[in-house]
Every structure is written in structure tokens, then in C-alpha cells.
Design a protein around this motif. Structure first.
Motif, PDB file in Angstrom:
ATOM      1  N   ALA A 282       0.813  -1.214   0.000  1.00  0.00           N
ATOM      2  CA  ALA A 282       0.000   0.000   0.000  1.00  0.00           C
ATOM      3  C   ALA A 282       0.848   1.266   0.000  1.00  0.00           C
ATOM      4  O   ALA A 282       0.311   2.369   0.068  1.00  0.00           O
ATOM      5  CB  ALA A 282      -0.939   0.000   1.205  1.00  0.00           C
ATOM      6  N   GLY A 283       2.185   1.131  -0.107  1.00  0.00           N
ATOM      7  CA  GLY A 283       3.049   2.299  -0.127  1.00  0.00           C
ATOM      8  C   GLY A 283       2.707   3.301  -1.217  1.00  0.00           C
ATOM      9  O   GLY A 283       2.601   4.508  -0.940  1.00  0.00           O
ATOM     10  N   PRO A 284       2.534   2.879  -2.489  1.00  0.00           N
ATOM     11  CA  PRO A 284       2.166   3.840  -3.525  1.00  0.00           C
ATOM     12  C   PRO A 284       0.837   4.541  -3.255  1.00  0.00           C
ATOM     13  O   PRO A 284       0.673   5.725  -3.585  1.00  0.00           O
ATOM     14  CB  PRO A 284       2.102   2.965  -4.790  1.00  0.00           C
ATOM     15  CG  PRO A 284       3.052   1.842  -4.509  1.00  0.00           C
ATOM     16  CD  PRO A 284       2.874   1.553  -3.044  1.00  0.00           C
ATOM     17  N   THR A 285      -0.120   3.832  -2.653  1.00  0.00           N
ATOM     18  CA  THR A 285      -1.399   4.460  -2.319  1.00  0.00           C
ATOM     19  C   THR A 285      -1.231   5.451  -1.172  1.00  0.00           C
ATOM     20  O   THR A 285      -1.893   6.495  -1.136  1.00  0.00           O
ATOM     21  CB  THR A 285      -2.445   3.386  -1.960  1.00  0.00           C
ATOM     22  OG1 THR A 285      -2.446   2.371  -2.964  1.00  0.00           O
ATOM     23  CG2 THR A 285      -3.837   3.989  -1.888  1.00  0.00           C
ATOM     24  N   LEU A 286      -0.342   5.142  -0.232  1.00  0.00           N
ATOM     25  CA  LEU A 286      -0.021   6.101   0.821  1.00  0.00           C
ATOM     26  C   LEU A 286       0.584   7.367   0.214  1.00  0.00           C
ATOM     27  O   LEU A 286       0.259   8.483   0.639  1.00  0.00           O
ATOM     28  CB  LEU A 286       0.958   5.480   1.816  1.00  0.00           C
ATOM     29  CG  LEU A 286       1.489   6.427   2.901  1.00  0.00           C
ATOM     30  CD1 LEU A 286       0.379   6.786   3.883  1.00  0.00           C
ATOM     31  CD2 LEU A 286       2.673   5.810   3.633  1.00  0.00           C
ATOM     32  N   ARG A 288       0.018   8.667  -2.685  1.00  0.00           N
ATOM     33  CA  ARG A 288      -1.073   9.455  -3.274  1.00  0.00           C
ATOM     34  C   ARG A 288      -1.902  10.132  -2.186  1.00  0.00           C
ATOM     35  O   ARG A 288      -2.263  11.312  -2.297  1.00  0.00           O
ATOM     36  CB  ARG A 288      -1.961   8.546  -4.118  1.00  0.00           C
ATOM     37  CG  ARG A 288      -3.168   9.231  -4.723  1.00  0.00           C
ATOM     38  CD  ARG A 288      -2.765  10.357  -5.650  1.00  0.00           C
ATOM     39  NE  ARG A 288      -3.924  10.920  -6.351  1.00  0.00           N
ATOM     40  CZ  ARG A 288      -3.997  12.170  -6.772  1.00  0.00           C
ATOM     41  NH1 ARG A 288      -2.979  13.004  -6.570  1.00  0.00           N
ATOM     42  NH2 ARG A 288      -5.066  12.595  -7.407  1.00  0.00           N
ATOM     43  N   THR A 289      -2.180   9.426  -1.096  1.00  0.00           N
ATOM     44  CA  THR A 289      -2.956   9.986   0.009  1.00  0.00           C
ATOM     45  C   THR A 289      -2.249  11.195   0.615  1.00  0.00           C
ATOM     46  O   THR A 289      -2.860  12.263   0.818  1.00  0.00           O
ATOM     47  CB  THR A 289      -3.183   8.926   1.100  1.00  0.00           C
ATOM     48  OG1 THR A 289      -3.822   7.784   0.538  1.00  0.00           O
ATOM     49  CG2 THR A 289      -4.040   9.479   2.226  1.00  0.00           C
ATOM     50  N   LEU A 290      -0.961  11.049   0.907  1.00  0.00           N
ATOM     51  CA  LEU A 290      -0.220  12.151   1.522  1.00  0.00           C
ATOM     52  C   LEU A 290      -0.078  13.331   0.566  1.00  0.00           C
ATOM     53  O   LEU A 290      -0.073  14.501   0.989  1.00  0.00           O
ATOM     54  CB  LEU A 290       1.145  11.666   1.985  1.00  0.00           C
ATOM     55  CG  LEU A 290       1.140  10.638   3.120  1.00  0.00           C
ATOM     56  CD1 LEU A 290       2.555  10.223   3.486  1.00  0.00           C
ATOM     57  CD2 LEU A 290       0.410  11.172   4.350  1.00  0.00           C
ATOM     58  N   GLY A 291       0.032  13.054  -0.732  1.00  0.00           N
ATOM     59  CA  GLY A 291       0.070  14.143  -1.709  1.00  0.00           C
ATOM     60  C   GLY A 291      -1.203  14.966  -1.679  1.00  0.00           C
ATOM     61  O   GLY A 291      -1.163  16.207  -1.728  1.00  0.00           O
ATOM     62  N   ALA A 319      -7.622   8.091  -3.151  1.00  0.00           N
ATOM     63  CA  ALA A 319      -6.481   7.192  -3.328  1.00  0.00           C
ATOM     64  C   ALA A 319      -6.937   5.748  -3.492  1.00  0.00           C
ATOM     65  O   ALA A 319      -6.388   4.999  -4.322  1.00  0.00           O
ATOM     66  CB  ALA A 319      -5.533   7.333  -2.145  1.00  0.00           C
ATOM     67  N   TYR A 320      -7.945   5.341  -2.720  1.00  0.00           N
ATOM     68  CA  TYR A 320      -8.442   3.965  -2.835  1.00  0.00           C
ATOM     69  C   TYR A 320      -9.119   3.724  -4.173  1.00  0.00           C
ATOM     70  O   TYR A 320      -9.003   2.637  -4.753  1.00  0.00           O
ATOM     71  CB  TYR A 320      -9.399   3.650  -1.687  1.00  0.00           C
ATOM     72  CG  TYR A 320      -8.731   2.896  -0.566  1.00  0.00           C
ATOM     73  CD1 TYR A 320      -8.281   1.598  -0.758  1.00  0.00           C
ATOM     74  CD2 TYR A 320      -8.533   3.483   0.677  1.00  0.00           C
ATOM     75  CE1 TYR A 320      -7.649   0.903   0.262  1.00  0.00           C
ATOM     76  CE2 TYR A 320      -7.909   2.794   1.708  1.00  0.00           C
ATOM     77  CZ  TYR A 320      -7.469   1.503   1.486  1.00  0.00           C
ATOM     78  OH  TYR A 320      -6.832   0.822   2.490  1.00  0.00           O
ATOM     79  N   LEU A 433      -3.875   1.308   5.756  1.00  0.00           N
ATOM     80  CA  LEU A 433      -3.523   2.562   5.084  1.00  0.00           C
ATOM     81  C   LEU A 433      -4.183   3.787   5.729  1.00  0.00           C
ATOM     82  O   LEU A 433      -3.504   4.792   5.986  1.00  0.00           O
ATOM     83  CB  LEU A 433      -3.863   2.481   3.599  1.00  0.00           C
ATOM     84  CG  LEU A 433      -3.696   3.782   2.815  1.00  0.00           C
ATOM     85  CD1 LEU A 433      -2.233   4.212   2.789  1.00  0.00           C
ATOM     86  CD2 LEU A 433      -4.245   3.635   1.406  1.00  0.00           C
ATOM     87  N   PRO A 434      -5.499   3.774   6.003  1.00  0.00           N
ATOM     88  CA  PRO A 434      -6.090   4.941   6.669  1.00  0.00           C
ATOM     89  C   PRO A 434      -5.449   5.244   8.014  1.00  0.00           C
ATOM     90  O   PRO A 434      -5.227   6.414   8.354  1.00  0.00           O
ATOM     91  CB  PRO A 434      -7.566   4.552   6.824  1.00  0.00           C
ATOM     92  CG  PRO A 434      -7.819   3.603   5.704  1.00  0.00           C
ATOM     93  CD  PRO A 434      -6.545   2.813   5.578  1.00  0.00           C
TER      94      PRO A 434
END
Length: 529
Positions: A282-286, A288-291, A319-320, A433-434
Motif C-alpha cells: 500500500a506504499g504507492p497508495t499512501l 497518493r494519500t499524503l500528496g 487514493a483507494y 492505510l487509513p
């Protein structure tokens, strides 16, 4: 009242602070093993290895040598970050045609079509090539100070004591008993007369489940070394048990497995950086979330306000949507997961030593008790990593021989603009991730210490359109979320958990602190000495 449980009951689990090293884990007893290694002069990585094998004995429904995972490391002397990836992969001899679809939805974590006899969910056909031992082998080769045998030895003693039965043990075994009883070695390991063991009422009474086979396996692993698990007698015993029961895992699959050193995913955030696992996590999704949070969240002083929680929910949902689109899950159902149907079986622990070396480590069997299949000759509870694959042919995540598993875990290390570093992660499937996103924000956006961070209410936004809020959220935040989302409320509780279960350490100057999920009954942050 929404149900029969108290809304006024309160819990706290204070953070631990020390000039020495700290291990924060879902099992306080395993954390103590790691802390004792630090006190004996061990490196952060020595504590990681000892804690890993202790966890596999103490909470075998969560992780163990039969699973996989990843760790993010910080090496203080070199000021370097790295990732060791030991995620599972499908056996090379696996045949997708052995997993025919029968119609309807799967009965476990993911919303895949159902496979005949749930072959991808439980039993020998659900087992992927395990990576935990290879991960510990690579970490030991790169950084350890203490001998391998010395680090595995505590798990031998723990297995010799037997699995202690308390109310949490009973609850966890009960949650999987219907499948554990299908397999003779599993029933022998975890059931009594075909039923879950009961915790004793007497204050001095003790109930323990014998673990002689697991004890022998850990002793063999300690004396023969990690490659025995993949190329020696342990490999032969494990493969023969699985193949005799109808699974695909072979000695060739085990011999070919290696952990991989990877460059971390570096995510700039608020003048600092977040170092996450790359690729099939889930690193790439993290990232995107932090961006999105960096763009839309405007942190004020103090703690997150209503606008912050709305920003968390919006960023996570966006992101999800991108993540699940890439995975081919575009069916538009209200819930994009089926997490409520079965608990994810994962453990996370974080370590910091006196020299400032840090580790965030997430390991899993996937479902609770993984495949529910115990190898009779080894006593190991095996993963059900095959369930990570979509059994529908032709999708980006379709089942195929030798394929790496797409995972939800994301252990991270953070370096804030104020110089503080943290190791953050959680268990809980898609809910990881959340949790990690918000914990990163609490530390890096609001400058919280760990005592404030671990007690700050969170939301979950991993289930499609639904946003789940902690009932402890301030009323303005609850009102704002209700106005903009399909909003539900839940309390933090032991089981079923509606939010992820984090374990965190933080270093501020030369002072370390650690904290774990308040409602996890076994979790503890333990300082050395």
C-alpha cells in the motif's frame, strides 16, 4: 443506545519513554523478548529477529515462519533507509485451473468470486511460498550483531511453555474453529475435543496448549540456520505435508525463494520525508494519500479539527479509487472490501535502539490463522496468500504460478521537519492505510507526541463510499463527516476491530518513546533495562 455496549467507558495506555531502546508490539511478551536483546547489546535488527520468532509462537494466528512481510529500516550511522521485502508468492507448480469459479462471492476478506471448496481461502491449496525466515536471514546478514542461534532461542523456550489460554486466546481460536477442525494437525494444535479451549476461571489455574512440534522446528531453525527452512530437512517436511494434503508448494519453490533489498519509496511531506514500502504494497497508495493531504489539509495548532477529518476522508477515498481501479475492482459496490466478514491476520511492530537505528515491521498470514492448515511435521501454521489473487482470469491481479502477492501492508519510517523520526505501522488489512496516513499526519502535521497520537480518534475510509468514524470524535467532526459522506460510527474495540491496530516508536533527539493500540489487550511498548 446504538447497541448494548457502554459509550461512557474510557481506556488509556500511556506511551513509554526511555533513553534506551524500545520495542512496541501487539504482544507485550514478544516485545519484552526484543527489549531484552537490546539490553544485551543487540542492534535494532537483532531485536527485530528475536521479536519476529517470538510473535510466531505467542500469537500464531497473526504471523509466523509460515507467512511473509516487509520491513523498513533506518541505519543511523550511515543515515540510510532501506526496505527488505519478503512478501509471499504463488508456487511455481500452482495451476489456475485447480481454482474453478462456482458463482457467488467469496467468504473471506476480499470480494472475489467464489472458488470451488474455498480452495483459495483455507487448506493446503491456499498456501503461498512463505518469506518470513528469508526476511530474517537477509536482515541478519546485513546488520545483526548477535548470533542467529541466540536470537531464535527465546522462541524455543516460549514454545516449550505451550500456548497460554486466556480470554483473548479463546476468542481468536473460536473465530476460526469451524475451519481449524477440518485439518487434523490444526485441530490437535488449537482445539480440545474439537472445541476451542476455555480460559480458566480460577486465579491460579493455567491452561496451556502443547507446542512440541513447533518447539522442535524452532530448535532446528536455530541450530541448522535459516536456509534449512528453504533447502534442508525443514523444507522437505513442510513441502511433504502440504503436497500430501493436496497443495502445490514444493521443495523447489522453497529453495528458489529469496528476500529482496529494495529502495524505499520516498514521499516528501511537510518539509520532511516518509519512507515506505514500494511496489506491491500500500506504499504507492499512501504516497497518493499524503500528496492530496499536503494539497488540501491546512493544519492548525493543537489537534485535527473537523476540516482535517474531512480532508482525511476525501484523500483516502480518492487514493483507494485509484488503487482498486488498477486492481481491476470496478464493480461499484457500496463496500469495496469484505473486511467485516473475517479479520485480517497481521502483526506490526516497531523498534528503536539506543543508537537511533529504527525498524517498522509488518508480517502476516493474511487471514486469521492463515490457511488454517498446520503442517503436522513442523507445527507451523501456514499462510493463505493465494487468497490475495483474483481467481478471475485476465485481471491485473489474476492468479498465476510464481506470481508475487499484492498486499495491503505499509510499514513506514518518517523524518519530520523538526528532526523527529518515527516508525509507524499497523495490522488490519485495508484499514492499515487509513490508520498509517492519519498517524503520520498527527506526528508530522500537528507535532503530537506518541501519547497524544495513540489516543487521538481516527476514521476509516477503506470501504468504498462509507466513512467510519470513532464515536470519540468531537461532535463538529462527526457533523462535518455526516454532511459530506455516507457516514457510520463505531467504537474502538477488541473484536471485531473496526479500525487498524498500530504500534509506533518515535525518536526525539536522544530520547525514545513507544506506544501501541489502546484496545489491543496484549499490546505493549517495552523499554530495554
Amino acid at each position: 443506545m446504538r447497541d448494548q455496549f457502554s459509550d461512557t467507558q474510557t481506556f488509556r495506555k500511556p506511551a513509554v519513554t526511555s533513553k534506551g531502546g524500545i520495542v512496541a508490539a501487539q504482544s507485550g511478551k514478544a516485545a519484552r523478548v526484543g527489549a531484552e536483546v537490546l539490553a544485551a547489546g543487540g542492534d535494532c535488527v537483532d531485536a527485530v529477529i528475536a521479536t519476529t520468532f517470538a510473535l510466531g509462537v505467542l500469537e500464531p494466528w497473526m504471523s509466523g515462519a509460515g507467512g511473509g512481510g516487509a520491513m523498513v529500516l533506518y541505519r543511523a550511522r550511515e543515515d540510510r533507509y532501506e526496505v527488505i521485502d519478503y512478501g509471499m508468492r504463488a508456487p511455481l507448480s500452482l495451476r489456475p485451473e485447480d481454482y474453478p469459479l462456482t458463482g457467488g462471492a467469496a467468504s473471506d476478506i476480499f470480494p472475489w468470486p467464489r472458488v470451488k471448496d474455498d480452495r483459495n481461502i483455507h487448506g493446503p491449496g491456499a498456501i503461498a511460498v512463505p518469506g518470513v525466515v528469508a526476511g530474517m536471514e537477509e536482515a541478519h546478514r546485513r546488520h545483526a550483531k548477535l548470533p542467529w542461534k541466540e536470537l531464535v532461542s527465546p522462541s524455543i523456550a516460549l514454545a516449550g511453555e505451550g500456548l497460554a489460554v486466556d480470554w483473548w486466546t479463546t476468542l481468536m481460536i473460536s473465530s476460526a474453529a469451524v475451519d481449524l477442525r477440518r485439518y487434523p494437525a490444526s485441530a490437535a494444535a488449537y482445539l480440545m475435543d474439537g472445541l476451542p479451549p476455555n480460559a480458566p476461571w480460577g486465579i491460579k489455574a493455567k491452561v496451556r496448549m502443547p507446542q512440541e512440534r513447533l518447539q522442535a522446528t524452532m530448535a532446528q531453525l536455530a541450530s541448522a540456520g535459516p536456509r534449512d527452512f528453504y533447502e534442508g530437512d525443514l523444507a522437505k517436511n513442510l513441502a511433504s505435508d502440504i503436497q500430501a494434503a493436496g497443495g502445490a508448494l514444493s521443495v523447489e519453490d522453497l529453495a528458489a525463494f529469496r528476500a529482496h533489498l529494495r529502495e524505499p519509496l520516498v514521499i516528501p511531506y511537510r518539509g520532511g520525508k516518509v519512507f515506505a514500502t514500494p511496489e506491491l504494497t500500500a506504499g504507492p497508495t499512501l504516497s497518493r494519500t499524503l500528496g492530496l493531504l499536503q494539497e488540501h489539509l491546512k493544519p492548525a495548532r493543537g489537534t485535527p479539527d473537523a476540516a482535517a477529518y474531512v480532508a482525511y476522508a476525501s484523500a483516502l477515498q480518492a487514493a483507494y479509487r485509484e488503487r482498486l481501479k488498477d486492481m481491476g475492482d470496478q464493480d461499484g459496490r457500496r463496500s469495496l472490501g469484505a473486511d467485516a466478514l473475517a479479520p485480517a491476520c497481521t502483526t506490526h511492530f516497531s523498534v528503536v535502539d539506543r543508537d537511533g537505528n529504527m525498524a517498522a515491521v509488518t508480517q502476516t498470514l493474511l487471514s486469521s490463522f492463515g490457511s488454517r492448515f498446520v503442517s503436522g511435521q513442523t507445527g507451523l501454521t501456514m499462510n493463505n496468500g493465494i487468497m490475495w489473487f483474483d481467481p478471475t482470469p485476465g485481471t491485473p491481479n489474476s492468479l498465476a504460478p510464481g506470481k508475487r502477492c499484492l498486499t495491503n501492508y505499509t510499514p513506514v519510517l518518517t523524518q519530520a521537519s523538526d528532526g523527529r523520526r518515527a516508525a509507524i505501522g499497523a495490522s488490519g488489512g485495508r484499514r492499515i492505510l487509513p490508520a498509517v496516513s492519519q498517524l503520520v499526519s498527527f506526528v508530522m502535521d500537528y507535532g503530537m507526541d506518541l501519547d497524544a497520537t495513540i489516543h487521538q480518534p481516527r476514521i476509516d475510509a477503506s470501504e468504498g463510499a462509507v466513512v467510519i468514524g470513532d464515536v470519540r470524535l468531537p461532535m463538529p467532526a462527526r457533523d462535518a463527516l455526516s454532511a459530506q459522506f455516507d457516514y457510520e460510527e463505531a467504537r474502538i474495540q477488541t473484536l471485531p476491530m473496526k479500525f487498524a491496530c498500530p504500534s509506533i516508536v518515535l525518536r526525539d533527539g536522544d530520547t525514545n518513546s513507544g506506544a501501541t493500540e489502546v484496545f489491543q489487550p496484549w499490546s505493549e511498548a517495552v523499554a530495554e533495562g
